[in-house]
Design a protein around this motif. Structure first.
Motif, short mmCIF file in Angstrom:
data_model
loop_
_atom_site.label_atom_id
_atom_site.label_comp_id
_atom_site.label_asym_id
_atom_site.label_seq_id
_atom_site.Cartn_x
_atom_site.Cartn_y
_atom_site.Cartn_z
N PHE A 220 111.26 21.25 -59.76
CA PHE A 220 110.87 20.22 -58.80
C PHE A 220 109.77 19.33 -59.37
O PHE A 220 109.84 18.10 -59.30
CB PHE A 220 110.39 20.88 -57.50
CG PHE A 220 109.83 19.90 -56.51
CD1 PHE A 220 110.67 19.18 -55.68
CD2 PHE A 220 108.46 19.69 -56.41
CE1 PHE A 220 110.16 18.26 -54.77
CE2 PHE A 220 107.93 18.78 -55.52
CZ PHE A 220 108.79 18.07 -54.69
N ARG A 221 108.74 19.94 -59.95
CA ARG A 221 107.65 19.15 -60.52
C ARG A 221 108.13 18.28 -61.68
O ARG A 221 107.73 17.12 -61.81
CB ARG A 221 106.54 20.10 -60.99
CG ARG A 221 105.86 20.89 -59.87
CD ARG A 221 104.65 21.65 -60.38
NE ARG A 221 104.07 22.48 -59.34
CZ ARG A 221 104.29 23.79 -59.23
NH1 ARG A 221 105.09 24.41 -60.11
NH2 ARG A 221 103.74 24.49 -58.26
N GLU A 222 109.01 18.85 -62.50
CA GLU A 222 109.55 18.07 -63.62
C GLU A 222 110.35 16.88 -63.10
O GLU A 222 110.24 15.76 -63.61
CB GLU A 222 110.44 18.96 -64.49
CG GLU A 222 111.07 18.22 -65.66
CD GLU A 222 112.00 19.12 -66.46
OE1 GLU A 222 112.96 18.59 -67.05
OE2 GLU A 222 111.77 20.36 -66.47
N ASN A 223 111.16 17.12 -62.08
CA ASN A 223 111.96 16.03 -61.51
C ASN A 223 111.06 14.94 -60.95
O ASN A 223 111.35 13.75 -61.09
CB ASN A 223 112.87 16.57 -60.41
CG ASN A 223 113.98 17.46 -60.96
OD1 ASN A 223 114.16 17.56 -62.18
ND2 ASN A 223 114.70 18.11 -60.08
N ARG A 224 109.98 15.36 -60.25
CA ARG A 224 109.07 14.35 -59.68
C ARG A 224 108.44 13.51 -60.79
O ARG A 224 108.31 12.29 -60.65
CB ARG A 224 107.97 15.04 -58.88
CG ARG A 224 108.40 15.76 -57.61
CD ARG A 224 108.96 14.81 -56.58
NE ARG A 224 110.42 14.79 -56.62
CZ ARG A 224 111.18 13.96 -55.93
NH1 ARG A 224 110.60 13.04 -55.17
NH2 ARG A 224 112.48 13.99 -56.00
N GLN A 225 108.06 14.16 -61.88
CA GLN A 225 107.44 13.44 -62.99
C GLN A 225 108.43 12.47 -63.62
O GLN A 225 108.10 11.33 -63.94
CB GLN A 225 106.91 14.42 -64.03
CG GLN A 225 105.73 15.24 -63.55
CD GLN A 225 105.35 16.35 -64.52
OE1 GLN A 225 106.02 16.55 -65.54
NE2 GLN A 225 104.29 17.07 -64.22
N GLU A 226 109.67 12.92 -63.79
CA GLU A 226 110.68 12.06 -64.40
C GLU A 226 111.03 10.89 -63.49
O GLU A 226 111.23 9.77 -63.95
CB GLU A 226 111.92 12.87 -64.73
CG GLU A 226 111.73 13.86 -65.87
CD GLU A 226 113.03 14.49 -66.30
OE1 GLU A 226 114.10 13.96 -65.91
OE2 GLU A 226 112.99 15.48 -67.03
N LEU A 227 111.12 11.15 -62.19
CA LEU A 227 111.43 10.07 -61.25
C LEU A 227 110.33 9.02 -61.24
O LEU A 227 110.59 7.84 -61.06
CB LEU A 227 111.64 10.64 -59.84
CG LEU A 227 112.97 11.36 -59.61
CD1 LEU A 227 112.97 12.03 -58.25
CD2 LEU A 227 114.14 10.40 -59.73
N ALA A 228 109.11 9.47 -61.42
CA ALA A 228 107.99 8.53 -61.44
C ALA A 228 107.98 7.72 -62.74
O ALA A 228 107.53 6.57 -62.76
CB ALA A 228 106.67 9.27 -61.29
N ALA A 229 108.50 8.31 -63.83
CA ALA A 229 108.44 7.65 -65.13
C ALA A 229 109.69 6.83 -65.45
O ALA A 229 109.64 5.91 -66.26
CB ALA A 229 108.23 8.69 -66.23
N ARG A 230 110.84 7.17 -64.83
CA ARG A 230 112.10 6.51 -65.15
C ARG A 230 112.60 5.67 -63.99
O ARG A 230 112.31 5.93 -62.84
CB ARG A 230 113.18 7.54 -65.48
CG ARG A 230 112.86 8.44 -66.65
CD ARG A 230 114.04 9.36 -66.90
NE ARG A 230 113.77 10.33 -67.95
CZ ARG A 230 114.67 11.22 -68.37
NH1 ARG A 230 115.87 11.23 -67.84
NH2 ARG A 230 114.36 12.08 -69.32
N LYS A 231 113.39 4.67 -64.33
CA LYS A 231 114.02 3.85 -63.29
C LYS A 231 115.21 4.58 -62.68
O LYS A 231 115.57 4.35 -61.53
CB LYS A 231 114.48 2.51 -63.87
CG LYS A 231 113.32 1.62 -64.29
CD LYS A 231 113.84 0.28 -64.77
CE LYS A 231 112.67 -0.64 -65.15
NZ LYS A 231 113.15 -1.95 -65.64
#
Length: 387
Positions: A357-368
């Motif tokens: 979940f944390r990884e997904n949140r970080q990726e969603l914040a960094a990627r379009k």
């Protein structure tokens, strides 16, 4: 349209229904307050065209009650009785929406509808809210619409309408509260209307936008109107500049005449200081419920509603502690990841779901954009986790 044109169109439509369904000696009727119990207990039959024309209507949450057609006929059966609903919006020529049943079955169908109406479904499970919030929600909507309460309000000179605003960050219970109220409207036989940004924009683009918007915010009998995420109509005119759009909306709220009572439920994610003071005044909005991210007791209550297999596989108090500050939607997403991991390798692992979940949140914040769902076996994620 003249009276002769109107009756000719009605006769033509009735003839189309009888030819398509085989209903003999037809009687037309409108079930009004008995509509929901009638349709809920009936079996849906085929969709039938009118003069070879059938326009289907895709709808999700209300498909059990909506016939699934914007222009055409839906056939039903209830305890051996065949009946049908005909819908035919004709633009400037008027709009037709009526039911048809054989004269021999008319009284029996009415009795079946009355019996179904008196056999109430049990109350559905309410949303996860603090007790005082849930009570406020009920009192200002379902309780307000109780027939005895409405009559007493009128006798004492009170207003027969109520406005409730649900605010707060996304994912903290506004939608689930509205979904529960909608189901209760169906159970209790209250009318309801769902106003979305798209339907509002369509009304504003109509030939007569003032009348079209008023129709969006009106009901034929006591009921609830849900007005979802309409921030553009709620923001403070002193902040964004007064617009004709806001004026039409505010006028619609005050220009509605309702015989049987009405409760508005508005939702917004925007800050209260951006909401137009003219909208917040009593008579338009009477109660505001601000829904913050759930505290530990509410997160525990949410987890207690999960499937027994999921609850048995985790330490509930550990899960409650680790999700401090999470919204309901975020807690549910961790559960979904937990289930995906279990389906992927047959093991329950709460901590791994939290890491994902944390990884997904970080990726969603960094990627379009990013992949959502299961990755293919040929192209697994770098860490071997489900995408």
């Amino acid at each position: 349209m003249t009276l002769e044109q109107h009756t000719a169109s009605h006769r033509h439509l009735l003839d189309a229904v009888t030819k398509s369904t085989g209903i003999a000696d037809p009687v037309t009727f409108v079930p009004s307050g008995l509509y929901y119990p009638l349709v809920q207990n009936a079996n849906r039959g085929p969709l039938l065209p009118i003069d070879g024309v059938l326009t289907r209507d895709w709808i999700g949450t209300t498909r059990k009650y909506w016939p699934g057609v914007q222009f055409g006929i839906r056939q039903y059966t209830l305890n051996g009785i065949t009946f049908a609903r005909c819908l035919a919006p004709l633009g400037a020529g008027g709009s037709y929406d009526f039911f048809v049943v054989s004269r021999a079955d008319y009284l029996r169908l009415f009795k079946e509808a009355v019996k179904a109406h008196r056999t109430k479904e049990p109350e559905g499970e309410p949303p996860v809210l603090h007790a005082e919030h849930l009570e406020t929600l009920k009192q200002n909507t379902l309780g307000f619409l109780d027939r005895k309460n409405l009559q007493r309000i009128r006798d004492l000179g009170g207003r027969a309408k109520r406005g409730l605003l649900l605010t707060g960050p996304p994912g903290n219970g506004k939608t689930s509260a509205c979904r529960w109220l909608w189901r209760e409207c169906l159970r209790l036989g209250y009318e309801y209307r769902l106003v979305t940004p798209d339907s509002y924009r369509s009304a504003r683009g109509a030939a007569d936008p003032v009348e079209a918007v008023k129709q969006l915010f009106s009901v034929d009998r006591r009921g609830v109107i849900f007005f979802d995420d309409m921030d553009i109509a709620l923001r403070d005119r002193n902040t964004v500049g007064e617009s004709e759009d806001q004026a039409v909306f505010l006028s619609a709220l005050d220009g509605i005449e309702v015989n049987d009572g009405i409760a508005y439920v508005f939702t917004t994610n925007c800050s209260m200081n951006l909401i137009d003071p003219a909208f917040k005044r009593p008579g338009r909005i009477d109660v505001v419920l601000h829904l913050e991210p759930p505290d530990a007791p509410l997160r525990r209550e949410l987890i207690d509603r999960w499937h027994p297999d999921v609850r048995a596989a985790i330490l509930v108090e550990h899960a409650v502690s680790q999700t401090a500050g999470f919204s309901f939607a975020e807690v549910e997403e961790v559960k979904n990841l937990l289930i995906l991991w279990f389906l992927n390798d047959g093991k329950w692992d709460w901590d791994r779901a939290m890491d994902q979940f944390r990884e997904n949140r970080q990726e969603l914040a960094a990627r379009k954009s990013r992949s959502v769902g299961f990755g293919s076996a040929a192209a697994p994620a770098a860490n071997g986790a489900p995408h």
